[in-house]
Design a protein around this motif. Structure first.
Motif: not given
Length: 155
Positions: A25-27, A33-43, A72-78
């Protein structure tokens, strides 16, 4: 409403034994922030976009959507903050619960965490012998915090 109820533990790998069938997994995190996170994951060969609220005890809102792998890979990279979280995940069945064992690499090399998802925050779970310590409420073990304060800086 999508609610995730999860408990986290440190484990003793020597007591766990041999693990099989790792999922790499790469994420990364677009925002935290204190209220939320936005995560991108490649599995494996799939990409995911996940939005999680802050925890209230062991519970939080979680919304996850499959997205195209190349995006997803482009988001992880950029778009994602660095460093990217890199880990192998193993699934272990024990006493009617599914445990996810994460062995981290890169800046978090040496960290091993077990997570178990529950139906109810007060649900009784039998702890395997390889559990060392619960760290559910300790924010330094959240993946989003491992990005900004990785395990290799703790010592």
């Amino acid at each position: 409403m999508a609610v995730e109820i999860e408990r986290k533990y440190l484990i003793d790998l020597e007591k766990l034994g041999t693990l099989k069938n790792a999922n790499r997994i790469k994420q990364g995190y677009i925002t935290t922030n204190k209220d939320a996170v936005v995560r991108v994951r490649v599995k494996k060969d799939k990409g995911y976009l996940t939005i999680k609220s802050s925890n209230i005890g062991a519970s939080r809102l979680e919304f996850e959507y499959e997205i195209p792998l190349d995006e997803a890979n482009e988001m992880l990279d950029k778009l994602c903050q660095k460093p990217i979280i890199d880990k192998n995940r193993y699934i272990v069945d024990f006493a009617n619960h599914v445990w996810e064992i994460d062995i981290f690499y890169g800046d978090n090399e040496g960290l091993v965490i077990a997570e178990v998802e529950l139906e109810d925050e007060n649900e009784h779970i039998e702890l395997p012998l390889w559990i060392k310590e619960e760290v559910t409420g300790d924010i330094k073990y959240y993946n989003s915090n491992l990005m900004s304060y990785p395990y290799n800086k703790w010592k």
